[in-house]
Design an enzyme around this catalytic site. Structure first.
Site, PDB file in Angstrom:
ATOM      1  N   LYS A   1     -38.878  54.924  13.664  1.00 25.41           N
ATOM      2  CA  LYS A   1     -40.071  54.405  14.350  1.00 25.41           C
ATOM      3  C   LYS A   1     -40.880  53.518  13.398  1.00 25.41           C
ATOM      4  CE  LYS A   1     -43.961  57.050  14.672  1.00 25.41           C
ATOM      5  NZ  LYS A   1     -45.177  56.378  14.196  1.00 25.41           N
ATOM      6  N   ASN A   2     -41.109  54.033  12.190  1.00 24.18           N
ATOM      7  CA  ASN A   2     -41.991  53.302  11.277  1.00 24.18           C
ATOM      8  C   ASN A   2     -41.342  52.068  10.671  1.00 24.18           C
ATOM      9  OD1 ASN A   2     -43.959  55.099  11.845  1.00 24.18           O
ATOM     10  ND2 ASN A   2     -43.961  56.151   9.864  1.00 24.18           N
TER      11      ASN A   2
ATOM     12  N   CYS B   1     -53.080  58.442  15.214  1.00 23.96           N
ATOM     13  CA  CYS B   1     -53.275  59.866  14.981  1.00 23.96           C
ATOM     14  C   CYS B   1     -54.602  60.122  14.279  1.00 23.96           C
ATOM     15  CB  CYS B   1     -52.155  60.400  14.087  1.00 23.96           C
ATOM     16  SG  CYS B   1     -50.679  60.815  14.992  1.00 23.96           S
TER      17      CYS B   1
ATOM     18  N   ARG C   1     -58.818  56.221   7.695  1.00 24.17           N
ATOM     19  CA  ARG C   1     -57.832  55.158   7.752  1.00 24.17           C
ATOM     20  C   ARG C   1     -58.437  53.761   7.906  1.00 24.17           C
ATOM     21  NH1 ARG C   1     -52.777  57.347  11.249  1.00 24.17           N
ATOM     22  NH2 ARG C   1     -51.577  56.157   9.749  1.00 24.17           N
TER      23      ARG C   1
ATOM     24  N   LEU D   1     -57.794  47.142   2.692  1.00 26.20           N
ATOM     25  CA  LEU D   1     -56.765  46.580   1.811  1.00 26.20           C
ATOM     26  C   LEU D   1     -55.968  45.478   2.518  1.00 26.20           C
ATOM     27  CD1 LEU D   1     -55.529  49.955   0.290  1.00 26.20           C
ATOM     28  CD2 LEU D   1     -57.010  48.262  -0.801  1.00 26.20           C
TER      29      LEU D   1
ATOM     30  N   ASP E   1     -45.922  62.554   6.007  1.00 28.90           N
ATOM     31  CA  ASP E   1     -45.471  62.748   7.388  1.00 28.90           C
ATOM     32  C   ASP E   1     -44.571  63.974   7.556  1.00 28.90           C
ATOM     33  OD1 ASP E   1     -46.917  60.597   8.190  1.00 28.90           O
ATOM     34  OD2 ASP E   1     -45.220  59.267   8.555  1.00 28.90           O
TER      35      ASP E   1
ATOM     36  N   ARG F   1     -44.817  60.407  20.961  1.00 31.42           N
ATOM     37  CA  ARG F   1     -45.091  59.161  20.229  1.00 31.42           C
ATOM     38  C   ARG F   1     -44.039  58.912  19.151  1.00 31.42           C
ATOM     39  NH1 ARG F   1     -50.432  58.717  17.398  1.00 31.42           N
ATOM     40  NH2 ARG F   1     -49.249  56.928  16.691  1.00 31.42           N
TER      41      ARG F   1
END
Ligand code: UD1
Length: 430
Positions: free
Chosen positions: A22-23, A118, A123, A127, A307, A399
């Protein structure tokens, strides 16, 4: 409202195949906006976050076709109409912010509401903005949206104060079409960054050093179309390995790149779990008897992935002895502790530390998933627990995990998705 019912106690056994990452898929989908030629991405998992990103790209004028059976996505961004995806989509998922770099590179403009995702911390995106500003982009806040403009980005030397995954991805995708060379120092080194760079290089980009903390990007004038396959999902792989271990069973997880799982495999071996790297991209993992508690600290790659912290906590909750988890990546990533405690886990949270005293057996309880990986932790705990667990709000899991309950059923798990709760399961919770 959907719920997951889990009757715990069955040792999981069998083989299960991991999906594409997914990422890795999300930044690669966003980066497909950089070319006016068609891009074909293989191994894309059929997940809610992937659908959200597809909707974001479509809202900008890209054509997106997804075949979930073949796990193949066709994206054609020949013409890009908009620079402002609907806020409700951006707020659904933090990764939608990854279109900022491609939009500034291709359109010189972007307007994005602050990203959601999430609830695991503040977050910020400072940056991302700092790096893009060094390349000539200007940002302002208008009605709660970030507006970015650039009259032609130019290469720059950028040092990230922290190796943020998303900031590294946005800077890479902005730099590939910039004038001149960008050197990105203290970059994130996650496998998903390497995958993004490989994807872009297959389109004609000139990126070197991805996977190290110093990435060099020579700007090119255009990118061509490509066909590319994403890497397997290391977090899904880790979750499935933990499912075999926590239930005292034995699973073979296929389609894994064990190099990407080194920090998890090392920790699992330290607990006394049986872990064997097989040929042909597979890992066998299991346990017999109670494992030893270990300490754990989450860190940017190649450290232990944040994660997988919640899922590993579920395992620690059942180990012999006490283990301390230190979460250094996110400031609020212990929301799963409440659910685990309902199931009998003995966990004290003190700032960035969670002290987990293992108990011989967890017990089923009504619990609530609060985020994607926290939900996975509750599911793992439920599989190991005595009795029935009802997990409310399991949509967090959809998700990031493709048909997880069906795949666990294939391993012998008694897990079922129901749309309304049977009478006898209704409880006031704990
Ligand atoms: C990505 C992953 C997520 C994973 C995380 C860390 C995707 C879609 N998501 O998220 O699953 O948990 O990496 O491995 O790939 N930060 C700042 N300022 C910024 C950016 C980040 O302070 O501009 C902080 C964050 O608040 C967080 C830390 O840096 O505390 C790590 O964030 P980052 O590496 O950016 O994670 P994401 O890209 O959001």
């Amino acid at each position: 409202m959907d719920k997951l019912l889990v009757q715990g106690g069955a040792p999981l056994r069998g083989r299960v195949k991991v999906n594409g990452s997914k990422n890795a898929s999300l930044p690669i989908m966003a980066a497909a906006l950089l070319s006016s030629e068609p891009v074909i991405i293989e191994g894309v998992p059929d997940l809610m976050d992937v659908q959200t990103m597809a909707a974001v790209l479509q809202a900008l004028g890209a054509s997106v076709r997804f075949d979930p059976i073949k796990e193949t996505m066709h994206i054609s961004a020949e013409v890009l109409r908009g620079v402002e995806p609907p806020p409700q989509l951006v707020q659904q998922m933090r990764a939608s912010f990854l279109i900022l770099g491609p939009l500034l590179a291709r359109r010189g403009k972007a307007r994005l509401s602050l990203p959601g995702g999430c609830a695991i911390g503040i977050r910020p995106v400072d940056l991302h903005l700092k790096g893009l500003a060094a390349m000539g982009a200007r940002f302002s806040m208008v009605n709660g949206c970030i507006e970015g403009e650039a009259d032609g980005l130019k290469g720059a030397r950028i040092y990230l104060d922290y190796p943020s995954v998303g900031a590294t991805e946005n800077i890479i995708t902005a730099a590939v079409l910039a004038r001149g060379t960008t050197i990105l120092e203290n970059a994130a080194t996650e496998p998903e960054i390497v995958d993004l760079a490989n994807f872009l290089n297959s389109m004609g980009a000139l990126i070197s050093g991805a996977g190290t903390t110093s990435i060099r990007i020579e700007g090119v004038s255009r990118l061509k179309g490509t066909r590319y396959k994403v890497i397997p999902d290391r977090i899904e792989a880790g979750t499935l390995l933990l499912a075999g271990i926590i239930t005292g069973g034995e699973v073979v997880v296929e389609n894994v790149l064990s190099d990407h799982l080194k920090p998890l495999l090392a920790k699992l071996r330290e607990t006394g779990a049986e872990v064997e790297e097989l040929e042909q991209s597979a890992i066998r993992a299991g346990s017999s008897g109670r494992l030893r508690a270990v300490d754990l600290k989450t860190l940017p790659y190649p450290g232990f992935p944040t994660d997988l912290q919640p899922q590993f906590m579920a395992l620690l909750a059942t180990c012999q002895g006490t283990g301390v988890i230190t979460e250094t990546v996110f400031e609020n990533r212990f929301r799963h502790v409440e659910g685990l405690s309902c199931m009998g886990a003995q966990i004290q949270v003190d700032g960035h530390h969670a002290i987990v005293h293992g108990v011989p057996r967890l017990t089923g309880a009504p619990v609530r998933a609060t985020d994607l990986r926290g939900g996975a932790a509750l599911l793992l705990a439920a599989l190991a627990a005595r009795g029935l667990t009802v997990i409310a709000e399991p949509y967090h899991l959809w998700r990031g995990y493709y048909r997880l309950e069906e795949r666990l059923q294939g391993l012998g798990a008694q897990v079922q998705r129901v749309s309304s709760e049977p009478e006898q399961l209704i409880s006031t919770g704990c």
